[in-house]
Structure formats: structure tokens, C-alpha cells
Design a protein around this motif. Structure first.
Motif, PDB file in Angstrom:
ATOM      1  N   VAL A  12     -32.967   6.432 -19.826  1.00  0.00           N
ATOM      2  CA  VAL A  12     -31.709   6.797 -18.883  1.00  0.00           C
ATOM      3  C   VAL A  12     -32.341   7.196 -17.683  1.00  0.00           C
ATOM      4  CG1 VAL A  12     -31.528   9.292 -19.977  1.00  0.00           C
ATOM      5  CG2 VAL A  12     -29.556   8.005 -18.768  1.00  0.00           C
ATOM      6  N   LEU A  13     -33.451   8.018 -17.656  1.00  0.00           N
ATOM      7  CA  LEU A  13     -34.104   8.481 -16.320  1.00  0.00           C
ATOM      8  C   LEU A  13     -35.357   8.151 -16.212  1.00  0.00           C
ATOM      9  CD1 LEU A  13     -34.012  10.202 -13.868  1.00  0.00           C
ATOM     10  CD2 LEU A  13     -34.596  12.190 -15.348  1.00  0.00           C
ATOM     11  N   SER A  14     -35.849   7.439 -14.911  1.00  0.00           N
ATOM     12  CA  SER A  14     -37.258   6.982 -15.094  1.00  0.00           C
ATOM     13  C   SER A  14     -37.855   7.265 -13.715  1.00  0.00           C
ATOM     14  CB  SER A  14     -37.356   5.442 -15.258  1.00  0.00           C
ATOM     15  OG  SER A  14     -38.696   5.012 -15.085  1.00  0.00           O
ATOM     16  N   LEU A  15     -38.979   8.129 -13.646  1.00  0.00           N
ATOM     17  CA  LEU A  15     -39.875   8.425 -12.286  1.00  0.00           C
ATOM     18  C   LEU A  15     -40.966   7.394 -12.254  1.00  0.00           C
ATOM     19  CD1 LEU A  15     -39.517  12.237 -12.656  1.00  0.00           C
ATOM     20  CD2 LEU A  15     -37.581  10.676 -11.770  1.00  0.00           C
ATOM     21  N   GLY A  38     -30.865  10.955 -26.250  1.00  0.00           N
ATOM     22  CA  GLY A  38     -31.047  11.381 -27.628  1.00  0.00           C
ATOM     23  C   GLY A  38     -32.410  11.937 -27.798  1.00  0.00           C
ATOM     24  N   GLU A  39     -33.138  12.209 -26.965  1.00  0.00           N
ATOM     25  CA  GLU A  39     -34.480  12.790 -27.017  1.00  0.00           C
ATOM     26  C   GLU A  39     -34.573  14.306 -26.457  1.00  0.00           C
ATOM     27  OE1 GLU A  39     -38.051  10.921 -26.258  1.00  0.00           O
ATOM     28  OE2 GLU A  39     -37.437  10.683 -23.997  1.00  0.00           O
ATOM     29  N   VAL A  40     -35.442  15.098 -26.907  1.00  0.00           N
ATOM     30  CA  VAL A  40     -36.138  16.176 -26.032  1.00  0.00           C
ATOM     31  C   VAL A  40     -37.414  16.110 -25.593  1.00  0.00           C
ATOM     32  CG1 VAL A  40     -36.435  18.552 -26.117  1.00  0.00           C
ATOM     33  CG2 VAL A  40     -34.620  17.374 -27.407  1.00  0.00           C
ATOM     34  N   VAL A  41     -37.479  16.137 -24.074  1.00  0.00           N
ATOM     35  CA  VAL A  41     -39.104  15.730 -23.641  1.00  0.00           C
ATOM     36  C   VAL A  41     -39.386  17.456 -23.136  1.00  0.00           C
ATOM     37  CG1 VAL A  41     -40.305  14.546 -21.925  1.00  0.00           C
ATOM     38  CG2 VAL A  41     -38.627  13.343 -23.142  1.00  0.00           C
ATOM     39  N   ALA A  42     -40.368  17.996 -23.627  1.00  0.00           N
ATOM     40  CA  ALA A  42     -41.041  19.009 -22.963  1.00  0.00           C
ATOM     41  C   ALA A  42     -42.040  18.647 -21.708  1.00  0.00           C
ATOM     42  CB  ALA A  42     -41.433  19.934 -23.906  1.00  0.00           C
ATOM     43  N   VAL A 170     -29.682  16.866 -19.184  1.00  0.00           N
ATOM     44  CA  VAL A 170     -29.901  18.167 -19.178  1.00  0.00           C
ATOM     45  C   VAL A 170     -30.993  18.470 -18.995  1.00  0.00           C
ATOM     46  CG1 VAL A 170     -29.050  20.351 -19.929  1.00  0.00           C
ATOM     47  CG2 VAL A 170     -27.389  18.395 -20.409  1.00  0.00           C
ATOM     48  N   ILE A 171     -31.531  19.345 -17.861  1.00  0.00           N
ATOM     49  CA  ILE A 171     -32.883  19.889 -17.521  1.00  0.00           C
ATOM     50  C   ILE A 171     -32.723  21.439 -17.865  1.00  0.00           C
ATOM     51  CG2 ILE A 171     -34.663  20.272 -16.115  1.00  0.00           C
ATOM     52  CD1 ILE A 171     -33.413  17.387 -14.763  1.00  0.00           C
ATOM     53  N   LEU A 194     -27.624  19.426 -28.399  1.00  0.00           N
ATOM     54  CA  LEU A 194     -27.810  18.512 -27.109  1.00  0.00           C
ATOM     55  C   LEU A 194     -28.270  17.086 -27.362  1.00  0.00           C
ATOM     56  CD1 LEU A 194     -28.737  20.902 -24.237  1.00  0.00           C
ATOM     57  CD2 LEU A 194     -26.416  20.301 -24.909  1.00  0.00           C
ATOM     58  N   ARG A 195     -29.417  17.242 -28.181  1.00  0.00           N
ATOM     59  CA  ARG A 195     -29.967  15.898 -28.594  1.00  0.00           C
ATOM     60  C   ARG A 195     -28.910  15.211 -29.565  1.00  0.00           C
ATOM     61  NH1 ARG A 195     -35.496  16.764 -30.672  1.00  0.00           N
ATOM     62  NH2 ARG A 195     -34.446  18.003 -32.392  1.00  0.00           N
ATOM     63  N   GLU A 196     -28.509  15.903 -30.573  1.00  0.00           N
ATOM     64  CA  GLU A 196     -27.462  15.105 -31.528  1.00  0.00           C
ATOM     65  C   GLU A 196     -26.275  14.443 -30.883  1.00  0.00           C
ATOM     66  OE1 GLU A 196     -26.793  18.228 -34.157  1.00  0.00           O
ATOM     67  OE2 GLU A 196     -28.903  18.101 -35.073  1.00  0.00           O
ATOM     68  N   ARG A 197     -25.970  15.113 -29.624  1.00  0.00           N
ATOM     69  CA  ARG A 197     -24.814  14.535 -28.779  1.00  0.00           C
ATOM     70  C   ARG A 197     -25.233  13.328 -28.037  1.00  0.00           C
ATOM     71  NH1 ARG A 197     -21.338  18.937 -25.620  1.00  0.00           N
ATOM     72  NH2 ARG A 197     -20.315  17.221 -25.050  1.00  0.00           N
ATOM     73  N   GLY A 198     -26.418  12.952 -28.154  1.00  0.00           N
ATOM     74  CA  GLY A 198     -26.954  11.619 -27.360  1.00  0.00           C
ATOM     75  C   GLY A 198     -27.419  12.042 -25.872  1.00  0.00           C
ATOM     76  N   LEU A 199     -27.585  13.030 -25.565  1.00  0.00           N
ATOM     77  CA  LEU A 199     -28.185  13.678 -24.243  1.00  0.00           C
ATOM     78  C   LEU A 199     -29.495  13.530 -24.266  1.00  0.00           C
ATOM     79  CD1 LEU A 199     -25.902  16.746 -23.210  1.00  0.00           C
ATOM     80  CD2 LEU A 199     -25.575  14.183 -22.792  1.00  0.00           C
ATOM     81  N   GLY A 200     -30.077  13.233 -23.134  1.00  0.00           N
ATOM     82  CA  GLY A 200     -31.587  13.494 -22.636  1.00  0.00           C
ATOM     83  C   GLY A 200     -31.688  14.779 -22.474  1.00  0.00           C
ATOM     84  N   VAL A 201     -32.596  15.508 -23.117  1.00  0.00           N
ATOM     85  CA  VAL A 201     -33.043  16.913 -22.583  1.00  0.00           C
ATOM     86  C   VAL A 201     -34.394  16.946 -22.133  1.00  0.00           C
ATOM     87  CG1 VAL A 201     -32.978  19.047 -23.489  1.00  0.00           C
ATOM     88  CG2 VAL A 201     -31.278  17.453 -24.635  1.00  0.00           C
TER      89      VAL A 201
END
Length: 267
Positions: A12-15, A38-42, A170-171, A194-201
Motif C-alpha cells: 500500500v506504501l512503497s518508498l 494488514g501487517e505491522v512493520v517496525a 497508521v504510523i 489495527l492490523r486485524e482491521r487491515g491497516l498497514g501499521v
């Protein structure tokens, strides 16, 4: 070790190739990063690694000097914080920017009040409860002043506020900093919701226990450059620390090696 995301084909977001300097200081150099729904990236790294600069670029505070940002399949620019919000990027900074003298409803809708000539208090209160229930939040009342809430509850209000406008990403900047054990667990549960709601975190954190508890991937920045992109199940705590410090020989890895040697000698 490059990480692959198993759930969705396109991020959904690419840098790509993000660079930023402040005078003679090169804060970021050719940074690449993908965030999937739908994933959490630290994002982790030592002080000065470039984490804050990267977040401010995504927030529309700073513009990159080079590189491209692709959001939801199209190339975009983020010239202002308002543009970031309109795009579908929500950022919760570490200071939370809450108004202590206002209640939860007023904080959630500050600047986004519902109503034409008069405020629709009933609609805003109803929407507030809906948001908080979706997050399984532990807030006693939406009419309580934010000043009387705990640190974890204040973080909850800030995260709930970020969801007004239905963002896709969401950041969260150090969301568990200075929180106790119970409050930290509460915030980590929110992140999982937030992840379960399908957001990218995107989770910016110095706490490796939190990262390993809730993240799907960890992206390491070192001296403003990429220095690792790992799937959490495939990487050890020691490997993350080595990527952060740039050294394979440090106190953490030596302690782990000594522990393994002790176990081998006892077996």
C-alpha cells in the motif's frame, strides 16, 4: 535477508531511493521500504539512524531531496501534513498532541467537528464510542477530561483520533515509551487490532520486546541507510541488534554466545 509478505502482492506504501540532507548532514541515503495492508512493520535503529526524518517525510513535514513515494499504486508527493492525512496516512507522534483540558470526544474531533452551524455532540459521541469499541479500548467515559487518563489510555485516544478519516496506513512513533507493563500490553493490543482491521501499521520503537511481540517485519536503519529487512519469525534478537549497531560482536551477542556455550557444556 529480504523479507517477503505472504498476504498481498502489492504494497500500500512503497518508498524507493529516499534521500534527505540538512546542510552538510546526510540524514537519509537511498532508503527503500514497503508497507503492506494488514501487517505491522517496525522501524528500528540507533539515535541518528534516520527514523524521525523518515517519519517526518511521510507526515509531510519534510520533503525528500530524492526518491519516490508510491501510495495505493500511484506515485505521490506529500507537501504538507494535511496532504498526508488526505492521502490516507495517519501519524501519531510521541508527544500525542492531546488537549488535556478537553474531554475524549473533543480531542477525537478537534478540527474535524461534526455539524454545520452548531456542533452535533450526539453524533460525535456515538462515533467516539464506535471507534473505541472497535479498538477494544478501556476508556471509562468519552466525556472524561484527557488529563485524568492514564498514559495507555491517552495513547488509545491518540490512536483512535488517527482513525477518523479512515486511513490506510497508521504510523506510531514510540507508542509505548514511558508506559508501565500493563499499559504497554494495552497499547500492543491496540496495534494488533489495527492490523486485524487491515491497516498497514508502522511502529517506530527502541523496545525490542515490543517489536518482537507485535511486528510482522522489522526494517533496520543504520546511519541513514537500509541495514536489514527481516521477518520476525526468521530473525533473532541478536541479529536485530547486530544490524542496528553494524557489528556482529557486541555485548548482546557475546552474552548469547556465552549462554549457548554454557548449555552445550551442561548437555
Amino acid at each position: 535477508m529480504a523479507a517477503k509478505h505472504p498476504l498481498s502482492k502489492e504494497p500500500v506504501l512503497s518508498l524507493r531511493g529516499i534521500s534527505k540532507n540538512f546542510g552538510a548532514v546526510q540524514a537519509l541515503t537511498d532508503v527503500d521500504m514497503d508497507i503492506f495492508a494488514g501487517e505491522v512493520v517496525a522501524i528500528v535503529g540507533d539515535n541518528g539512524a534516520g527514523k524521525s526524518t523518515l517519519v517526518k517525510i511521510l507526515a509531510g513535514v519534510h520533503g525528500p531531496d530524492a526518491g519516490t513515494i508510491v501510495f495505493d499504486g500511484r506515485r505521490v508527493t506529500i507537501p504538507t501534513p494535511a496532504a498526508a492525512r488526505a492521502l490516507g496516512l495517519a501519524i501519531v507522534f510521541q508527544d500525542l498532541s492531546l488537549c488535556d483540558n478537553l474531554d475524549v470526544v473533543s480531542n477525537l474531533f478537534l478540527g474535524r467537528e461534526v455539524g454545520d452551524f452548531t456542533l452535533n455532540e450526539e453524533e460525535m459521541e456515538k462515533h467516539s464510542w464506535t471507534l473505541l469499541r472497535q479498538l477494544s479500548a478501556k476508556i471509562p467515559s468519552v466525556r472524561i477530561a484527557v488529563a485524568s487518563l492514564s498514559g495507555g489510555q491517552r495513547q488509545t485516544v491518540a490512536i483512535a483520533r488517527s482513525l477518523i478519516g479512515d486511513p490506510q496506513v497508521v504510523i506510531l512513533d514510540e507508542p509505548t515509551a514511558a508506559l508501565g507493563v500493563a499499559q504497554t500490553a494495552e497499547v500492543l493490543n491496540l496495534i494488533e487490532n489495527l492490523r486485524e482491521r487491515g491497516l498497514g501499521v508502522v511502529l517506530i520503537s527502541h523496545n525490542m520486546a515490543d517489536v518482537q511481540a507485535v511486528a510482522d517485519r522489522v526494517v533496520v536503519l543504520r546511519l541513514g541507510r537500509n541495514n536489514g529487512d527481516f521477518r520476525i519469525p526468521d530473525v533473532s534478537y541478536e541479529e536485530i541488534i547486530s544490524a542496528i549497531t553494524g557489528a556482529t560482536d557486541n555485548a548482546v551477542t557475546r552474552r548469547a554466545s556465552a549462554h549457548e556455550s554454557h548449555e552445550d557444556s551442561n548437555s
